[in-house]
Design a protein around this motif. Sequence first.
Motif, PDB file in Angstrom:
ATOM      1  N   ASP A   1     -92.441 -64.036  -1.598  1.00 18.55           N
ATOM      2  CA  ASP A   1     -93.069 -63.359  -2.731  1.00 18.55           C
ATOM      3  C   ASP A   1     -92.733 -61.874  -2.665  1.00 18.55           C
ATOM      4  O   ASP A   1     -92.628 -61.317  -1.561  1.00 18.55           O
ATOM      5  CB  ASP A   1     -94.586 -63.546  -2.698  1.00 18.55           C
ATOM      6  N   PRO A   2     -92.545 -61.209  -3.800  1.00 24.99           N
ATOM      7  CA  PRO A   2     -92.129 -59.804  -3.796  1.00 24.99           C
ATOM      8  C   PRO A   2     -92.995 -58.900  -2.927  1.00 24.99           C
ATOM      9  O   PRO A   2     -92.472 -58.029  -2.216  1.00 24.99           O
ATOM     10  CB  PRO A   2     -92.206 -59.422  -5.273  1.00 24.99           C
ATOM     11  N   SER A   3     -94.323 -59.089  -2.965  1.00 27.78           N
ATOM     12  CA  SER A   3     -95.211 -58.220  -2.179  1.00 27.78           C
ATOM     13  C   SER A   3     -95.012 -58.430  -0.686  1.00 27.78           C
ATOM     14  O   SER A   3     -95.025 -57.482   0.102  1.00 27.78           O
ATOM     15  CB  SER A   3     -96.669 -58.475  -2.558  1.00 27.78           C
ATOM     16  N   VAL A   4     -94.822 -59.694  -0.285  1.00 30.79           N
ATOM     17  CA  VAL A   4     -94.589 -60.005   1.128  1.00 30.79           C
ATOM     18  C   VAL A   4     -93.223 -59.475   1.560  1.00 30.79           C
ATOM     19  O   VAL A   4     -93.069 -58.898   2.639  1.00 30.79           O
ATOM     20  CB  VAL A   4     -94.674 -61.524   1.374  1.00 30.79           C
ATOM     21  N   ARG A   5     -92.234 -59.642   0.697  1.00 31.65           N
ATOM     22  CA  ARG A   5     -90.882 -59.175   1.005  1.00 31.65           C
ATOM     23  C   ARG A   5     -90.854 -57.661   1.177  1.00 31.65           C
ATOM     24  O   ARG A   5     -90.215 -57.138   2.091  1.00 31.65           O
ATOM     25  CB  ARG A   5     -89.921 -59.602  -0.101  1.00 31.65           C
ATOM     26  N   ASP A   6     -91.562 -56.946   0.327  1.00 27.73           N
ATOM     27  CA  ASP A   6     -91.583 -55.482   0.413  1.00 27.73           C
ATOM     28  C   ASP A   6     -92.282 -55.017   1.675  1.00 27.73           C
ATOM     29  O   ASP A   6     -91.929 -53.986   2.243  1.00 27.73           O
ATOM     30  CB  ASP A   6     -92.269 -54.905  -0.817  1.00 27.73           C
ATOM     31  N   SER A   7     -93.273 -55.773   2.134  1.00 32.59           N
ATOM     32  CA  SER A   7     -93.972 -55.416   3.362  1.00 32.59           C
ATOM     33  C   SER A   7     -93.110 -55.663   4.594  1.00 32.59           C
ATOM     34  O   SER A   7     -93.076 -54.854   5.515  1.00 32.59           O
ATOM     35  CB  SER A   7     -95.267 -56.230   3.471  1.00 32.59           C
ATOM     36  N   LEU A   8     -92.398 -56.786   4.581  1.00 27.45           N
ATOM     37  CA  LEU A   8     -91.584 -57.161   5.728  1.00 27.45           C
ATOM     38  C   LEU A   8     -90.267 -56.397   5.776  1.00 27.45           C
ATOM     39  O   LEU A   8     -89.810 -55.967   6.850  1.00 27.45           O
ATOM     40  CB  LEU A   8     -91.306 -58.668   5.679  1.00 27.45           C
ATOM     41  N   VAL A   9     -89.645 -56.195   4.606  1.00 27.60           N
ATOM     42  CA  VAL A   9     -88.347 -55.526   4.520  1.00 27.60           C
ATOM     43  C   VAL A   9     -88.412 -54.464   3.421  1.00 27.60           C
ATOM     44  O   VAL A   9     -87.957 -54.684   2.295  1.00 27.60           O
ATOM     45  CB  VAL A   9     -87.218 -56.529   4.226  1.00 27.60           C
ATOM     46  N   PRO A  10     -88.970 -53.286   3.701  1.00 22.20           N
ATOM     47  CA  PRO A  10     -89.060 -52.229   2.683  1.00 22.20           C
ATOM     48  C   PRO A  10     -87.682 -51.849   2.132  1.00 22.20           C
ATOM     49  O   PRO A  10     -86.696 -51.829   2.861  1.00 22.20           O
ATOM     50  CB  PRO A  10     -89.691 -51.062   3.455  1.00 22.20           C
ATOM     51  N   ASN A  11     -87.660 -51.591   0.838  1.00 24.30           N
ATOM     52  CA  ASN A  11     -86.418 -51.203   0.152  1.00 24.30           C
ATOM     53  C   ASN A  11     -85.344 -52.294   0.200  1.00 24.30           C
ATOM     54  O   ASN A  11     -84.169 -52.034  -0.073  1.00 24.30           O
ATOM     55  CB  ASN A  11     -85.838 -49.907   0.739  1.00 24.30           C
ATOM     56  N   SER A  12     -85.758 -53.531   0.571  1.00 19.05           N
ATOM     57  CA  SER A  12     -84.823 -54.669   0.653  1.00 19.05           C
ATOM     58  C   SER A  12     -83.620 -54.350   1.528  1.00 19.05           C
ATOM     59  O   SER A  12     -82.491 -54.757   1.251  1.00 19.05           O
ATOM     60  CB  SER A  12     -84.355 -55.078  -0.753  1.00 19.05           C
ATOM     61  N   ALA A  13     -83.865 -53.616   2.620  1.00 15.82           N
ATOM     62  CA  ALA A  13     -82.773 -53.193   3.496  1.00 15.82           C
ATOM     63  C   ALA A  13     -83.098 -53.504   4.947  1.00 15.82           C
ATOM     64  O   ALA A  13     -84.215 -53.297   5.412  1.00 15.82           O
ATOM     65  CB  ALA A  13     -82.505 -51.707   3.334  1.00 15.82           C
ATOM     66  N   LEU A  14     -82.099 -54.025   5.660  1.00 12.69           N
ATOM     67  CA  LEU A  14     -82.219 -54.311   7.082  1.00 12.69           C
ATOM     68  C   LEU A  14     -81.730 -53.104   7.874  1.00 12.69           C
ATOM     69  O   LEU A  14     -80.658 -52.552   7.587  1.00 12.69           O
ATOM     70  CB  LEU A  14     -81.375 -55.533   7.448  1.00 12.69           C
ATOM     71  N   TYR A  15     -82.498 -52.726   8.876  1.00 15.63           N
ATOM     72  CA  TYR A  15     -82.126 -51.573   9.700  1.00 15.63           C
ATOM     73  C   TYR A  15     -81.429 -52.057  10.962  1.00 15.63           C
ATOM     74  O   TYR A  15     -81.941 -52.913  11.685  1.00 15.63           O
ATOM     75  CB  TYR A  15     -83.363 -50.770  10.082  1.00 15.63           C
TER      76      TYR A  15
END
Length: 292
Positions: free
Chosen positions: A173-187
């Motif tokens: 879900d978008p809210s969960v995704r934003d919490s786990l991976v902010p800015n949709s980017a892997l560091y």
Amino acid sequence: KFRRLESSDLPAVKDICSDVYDGRDTLPTTLFPKWIESESSFPFGVEVLNSSGSYELAGIANIATTKTGIAWFQGLRVHRNYRRMRLAEKLHDHRIYFCKHSLNASRIQYVTNEKNTPARKLAEKFGFRLIAKAPFWDDCFPFSLDPHQHEYTESSLVTISLLELISMISQLDPSVRDSLVPNSALYMDFAYHHISDPESVLEKHEKLSIYAEISPDKKLRSFSIIILNPNYNTTVINPNADKNSAILHMLNIRQVLSKLEKKHFDVHLQGKFDFEVEKQPDNYTLLMDLVL
């Protein structure tokens, strides 16, 4: 004067990096060969006249392009004999000009750390803004976790591929995704990689392991990426916002790390979380952004 770097510059690059990170800089052996080989990289050097009247390589830096239109600044280094000559500023200016007029990039991003005052001042001077901040620790796992003090279910830690990870992230879900991976980017290794461009990660990091915590309904809870470098490993932990799930994952990752024989390591904590760490961070990574 500026010029593109070549494979024959390796000895000079090693000399430039010899005193960086207390002599532990792996740029010459890990990043530099990929800069030269990759069609998506544009490595530059700046030369100055030395005391003998000949040109000497005094500074280096790279631009890595992505399918997202974001240009990444990487590996800015200046030789110890030529610091305080504004060469870092000139390399910054040259790369920004190149991104605008030759690459048609939409924005530029790069990662530095909070204690690197010259890099932060350089970013401010050229109009970069801070869009993400995350803690990291050197040679220390920052969580002294006792499994008997926390409620959690049996582990479901599994190893997955990068493409599997990205697929599972996209299903959240978008809210969960934003919490786990902010800015949709892997560091990874002082760079962020947008999940829409997995090839850029695979190109730069062949030796990585991904450990994920999966729920009974096959949803991604937490994950960690361990990058194996020649002399150290980097662990990036993306914990679930749920405290118990996050603690479970970190307990498991601590066990994984204990089995790796590496002289040095660092741990980075990404994502949005609501729990306290046992040790204050040694530093913070800063994601800087410039819209062109």
